[in-house]
Every structure is written in C-alpha cells, then in structure tokens.
Motif scaffolding. Structure first.
Motif, PDB file in Angstrom:
ATOM      1  N   ILE A  60      43.233  44.229  42.627  1.00  0.00           N
ATOM      2  CA  ILE A  60      42.939  45.233  41.609  1.00  0.00           C
ATOM      3  C   ILE A  60      41.797  46.072  42.152  1.00  0.00           C
ATOM      4  CG2 ILE A  60      41.949  45.612  39.322  1.00  0.00           C
ATOM      5  CD1 ILE A  60      43.552  43.169  38.367  1.00  0.00           C
ATOM      6  N   THR A  61      42.029  47.384  42.248  1.00  0.00           N
ATOM      7  CA  THR A  61      41.069  48.290  42.897  1.00  0.00           C
ATOM      8  C   THR A  61      40.748  49.466  41.977  1.00  0.00           C
ATOM      9  OG1 THR A  61      42.918  49.418  43.980  1.00  0.00           O
ATOM     10  CG2 THR A  61      41.807  47.688  45.235  1.00  0.00           C
ATOM     11  N   ASP A  62      40.250  49.169  40.810  1.00  0.00           N
ATOM     12  CA  ASP A  62      39.925  50.237  39.859  1.00  0.00           C
ATOM     13  C   ASP A  62      38.855  51.165  40.423  1.00  0.00           C
ATOM     14  OD1 ASP A  62      41.604  49.791  37.575  1.00  0.00           O
ATOM     15  OD2 ASP A  62      40.473  47.950  37.203  1.00  0.00           O
ATOM     16  N   HIS A  63      38.865  52.404  39.952  1.00  0.00           N
ATOM     17  CA  HIS A  63      37.917  53.402  40.437  1.00  0.00           C
ATOM     18  C   HIS A  63      36.487  53.067  40.010  1.00  0.00           C
ATOM     19  CE1 HIS A  63      40.783  56.270  42.050  1.00  0.00           C
ATOM     20  NE2 HIS A  63      41.527  56.117  40.960  1.00  0.00           N
ATOM     21  N   ASN A  64      35.654  52.783  41.001  1.00  0.00           N
ATOM     22  CA  ASN A  64      34.201  52.654  40.826  1.00  0.00           C
ATOM     23  C   ASN A  64      33.758  51.531  39.895  1.00  0.00           C
ATOM     24  OD1 ASN A  64      34.026  55.124  42.367  1.00  0.00           O
ATOM     25  ND2 ASN A  64      34.515  56.229  40.477  1.00  0.00           N
ATOM     26  N   THR A  65      34.659  50.590  39.585  1.00  0.00           N
ATOM     27  CA  THR A  65      34.297  49.525  38.659  1.00  0.00           C
ATOM     28  C   THR A  65      34.990  48.208  39.014  1.00  0.00           C
ATOM     29  OG1 THR A  65      34.218  48.853  36.321  1.00  0.00           O
ATOM     30  CG2 THR A  65      36.147  50.115  37.030  1.00  0.00           C
ATOM     31  N   VAL A  66      34.315  47.111  38.685  1.00  0.00           N
ATOM     32  CA  VAL A  66      34.891  45.781  38.894  1.00  0.00           C
ATOM     33  C   VAL A  66      35.032  45.048  37.558  1.00  0.00           C
ATOM     34  CG1 VAL A  66      34.144  45.485  41.283  1.00  0.00           C
ATOM     35  CG2 VAL A  66      32.556  44.917  39.430  1.00  0.00           C
ATOM     36  N   GLU A  67      35.162  45.797  36.477  1.00  0.00           N
ATOM     37  CA  GLU A  67      35.241  45.195  35.153  1.00  0.00           C
ATOM     38  C   GLU A  67      36.381  44.192  35.052  1.00  0.00           C
ATOM     39  OE1 GLU A  67      33.172  45.306  32.437  1.00  0.00           O
ATOM     40  OE2 GLU A  67      31.900  46.217  33.969  1.00  0.00           O
ATOM     41  N   ALA A  68      37.518  44.484  35.645  1.00  0.00           N
ATOM     42  CA  ALA A  68      38.651  43.550  35.590  1.00  0.00           C
ATOM     43  C   ALA A  68      38.290  42.227  36.239  1.00  0.00           C
ATOM     44  CB  ALA A  68      39.875  44.162  36.275  1.00  0.00           C
ATOM     45  N   HIS A  69      37.579  42.303  37.362  1.00  0.00           N
ATOM     46  CA  HIS A  69      37.233  41.085  38.095  1.00  0.00           C
ATOM     47  C   HIS A  69      36.166  40.256  37.385  1.00  0.00           C
ATOM     48  CE1 HIS A  69      39.742  42.164  41.485  1.00  0.00           C
ATOM     49  NE2 HIS A  69      39.249  43.393  41.423  1.00  0.00           N
ATOM     50  N   LYS A  70      35.462  40.868  36.452  1.00  0.00           N
ATOM     51  CA  LYS A  70      34.497  40.111  35.656  1.00  0.00           C
ATOM     52  C   LYS A  70      35.206  39.233  34.629  1.00  0.00           C
ATOM     53  CE  LYS A  70      30.728  43.508  35.944  1.00  0.00           C
ATOM     54  NZ  LYS A  70      29.869  44.441  35.165  1.00  0.00           N
ATOM     55  N   ASP A 126      41.790  34.672  40.071  1.00  0.00           N
ATOM     56  CA  ASP A 126      43.012  33.919  40.338  1.00  0.00           C
ATOM     57  C   ASP A 126      43.195  33.821  41.844  1.00  0.00           C
ATOM     58  OD1 ASP A 126      46.110  33.552  40.672  1.00  0.00           O
ATOM     59  OD2 ASP A 126      45.738  33.212  38.542  1.00  0.00           O
ATOM     60  N   GLU A 127      43.833  32.771  42.299  1.00  0.00           N
ATOM     61  CA  GLU A 127      44.017  32.593  43.745  1.00  0.00           C
ATOM     62  C   GLU A 127      44.877  33.686  44.364  1.00  0.00           C
ATOM     63  OE1 GLU A 127      47.783  29.438  43.434  1.00  0.00           O
ATOM     64  OE2 GLU A 127      45.815  28.759  44.150  1.00  0.00           O
ATOM     65  N   ILE A 128      45.683  34.360  43.545  1.00  0.00           N
ATOM     66  CA  ILE A 128      46.522  35.440  44.057  1.00  0.00           C
ATOM     67  C   ILE A 128      45.785  36.780  44.081  1.00  0.00           C
ATOM     68  CG2 ILE A 128      47.515  36.227  41.861  1.00  0.00           C
ATOM     69  CD1 ILE A 128      50.180  36.510  43.188  1.00  0.00           C
ATOM     70  N   LEU A 129      44.613  36.825  43.436  1.00  0.00           N
ATOM     71  CA  LEU A 129      43.897  38.087  43.225  1.00  0.00           C
ATOM     72  C   LEU A 129      42.703  38.239  44.167  1.00  0.00           C
ATOM     73  CD1 LEU A 129      43.534  40.672  41.486  1.00  0.00           C
ATOM     74  CD2 LEU A 129      42.127  39.290  39.937  1.00  0.00           C
ATOM     75  N   LEU A 130      42.701  39.332  44.923  1.00  0.00           N
ATOM     76  CA  LEU A 130      41.587  39.668  45.800  1.00  0.00           C
ATOM     77  C   LEU A 130      40.677  40.670  45.095  1.00  0.00           C
ATOM     78  CD1 LEU A 130      40.209  39.685  48.626  1.00  0.00           C
ATOM     79  CD2 LEU A 130      41.784  41.538  49.251  1.00  0.00           C
ATOM     80  N   THR A 131      39.389  40.436  45.156  1.00  0.00           N
ATOM     81  CA  THR A 131      38.433  41.371  44.569  1.00  0.00           C
ATOM     82  C   THR A 131      38.516  42.722  45.273  1.00  0.00           C
ATOM     83  OG1 THR A 131      36.926  39.550  44.142  1.00  0.00           O
ATOM     84  CG2 THR A 131      36.016  41.750  44.011  1.00  0.00           C
ATOM     85  N   GLY A 132      38.534  43.784  44.489  1.00  0.00           N
ATOM     86  CA  GLY A 132      38.602  45.118  45.082  1.00  0.00           C
ATOM     87  C   GLY A 132      38.038  46.174  44.158  1.00  0.00           C
ATOM     88  N   VAL A 133      37.617  47.284  44.734  1.00  0.00           N
ATOM     89  CA  VAL A 133      37.146  48.439  43.959  1.00  0.00           C
ATOM     90  C   VAL A 133      37.304  49.675  44.838  1.00  0.00           C
ATOM     91  CG1 VAL A 133      34.778  47.912  44.643  1.00  0.00           C
ATOM     92  CG2 VAL A 133      35.180  49.498  42.767  1.00  0.00           C
ATOM     93  N   GLU A 134      37.794  50.757  44.255  1.00  0.00           N
ATOM     94  CA  GLU A 134      38.000  52.003  45.003  1.00  0.00           C
ATOM     95  C   GLU A 134      36.913  53.004  44.626  1.00  0.00           C
ATOM     96  OE1 GLU A 134      41.627  55.107  46.075  1.00  0.00           O
ATOM     97  OE2 GLU A 134      41.711  53.974  44.206  1.00  0.00           O
TER      98      GLU A 134
END
Length: 205
Positions: A53-63, A67-75
C-alpha cells in the motif's frame, strides 16, 4: 534494507504481470477508492506473494493494518529540478523520527493534486531519511515524467542514493497523458544499472 533488497530482486517480470506481486496500491487513506482491509484480504484470497500500500504522502493505512503479505510503502510527491516526480519508500519504520517531517500534515495533502504540486520535499534529504528508517527508495512510473532525458534523471537520482526503478507498470493506459518515454525506455535504463532494484505495480486507485 539488505534483506528487503534480496526479496524484491527475487521477484520476476512474470510475478508482476501474472498478478502475484503488486507494489503500488492506493487506498481511501489518500486518493484511492479501496478500503485497506478489503485490499489485503482480497490479495490473500487471490494468492498474491506480496503487495504494498503506497498512499500519497501518508502511512495511515499501515498504522492500522499489518500482515505478512503487506509491505510498508508510501508514495511521496517531490520536485527534482524541473521534474515533478513520485518517489516510493518501501520497508520503512513508519515511526522513525527521520521520516516524520515528510509525511502529509492533513488529508488534503494526500488527495488534492494542486496541493501536492506545491511539495517542497528535498529529494536527497528524503532518500537519506528513507535509508535511516531502514527502507529503500524507488522511482515510481518513470515513463510518465516530463523529463527531456529520462536517463539523466535516473542517473542523477542514483548519485544521491536511489535504490530502484518501477519497471513493470501498465504505462500505455496511464491517465492517457502525453509521455516522453516508453516502457522499453524504462527497462533499458533499469538494465543499464544492475544495482537498481526493478519493481512493479498497477498504481491501483
């Protein structure tokens, strides 16, 4: 960062093209329409190896979801010289102090294109912060930039620490805007610099 580099380097062109890996996804936490919980569950049901998940300028989803399938990302939106670029940070510690100044201060800065065009993020400082936070910096959808020389753009970014380039991406349908470059141009540049990690994603919104 070394382990993440190895993981991403092990993925193939076929992994991206056959919907087994998608490292460019937006949610309702920025300008996407999908709920992050539903996106993760759907990816698991479909047998994805990894998504980001690479939302624009935010990591709110990752907060809110890990999940083991999910890599931290931000665009991140940035200006590099005269070119407006998007730089994706993968695998960062979202709470690392070095990253905090670069995140959006409000929801509008994750959605409104006009506001995002006024970004004042320094690209070198951003890449340095990504590395301090244990992540890697990848140039998103390079063929979409209005750069007279994509080769020079990438080369100059490499000099300040760029780790990868989004290579496997559905450029022909991207917003139907005029482009200076092609998917073949991007692949050729990526292969010229063997140390660059080649990533991919659909830029799902």
């Amino acid at each position: 960062m070394k382990n993440l580099r190895e993981i991403l380097n092990n993925f193939t062109k076929e992994d991206y093209q056959n919907n087994l890996v998608n490292l460019h996804i937006h949610t309702t936490c920025s300008d996407g329409e999908g709920d992050y919980n539903q996106i993760v569950e759907s990816a698991k049901q479909k047998g994805y190896k990894l998504i980001a998940i690479t939302d624009h300028n935010t990591v709110e989803a990752h907060k809110n979801i890990q999940d083991e399938i999910l890599l931290t990302g931000v665009e991140f939106d940035c200006w590099f010289g005269y070119v407006f670029i998007h730089l994706i940070a993968y695998g960062i510690d979202i709470n690392h102090p070095a990253m905090l100044p670069f995140f959006a201060k409000n929801k509008a800065e994750t959605e409104a294109v006009i506001l995002r065009l006024f970004s004042k993020r320094n690209v070198k400082d951003l890449i340095d912060a990504i590395h301090k936070a244990g992540g890697i910096a990848v140039l998103a959808h390079p063929a979409c930039y209005w750069a007279l020389s994509l080769k020079n753009l990438v080369n100059n970014l490499i000099k300040i620490g760029l780790d990868g380039i989004e290579t496997y991406y559905p450029y022909p349908r991207f917003r139907k805007i005029v482009k200076f470059h092609t998917a073949k141009d991007v692949l050729k540049i990526a292969e010229k610099y063997p140390r660059l990690i080649k990533t991919g994603g659909t830029d799902f919104h």
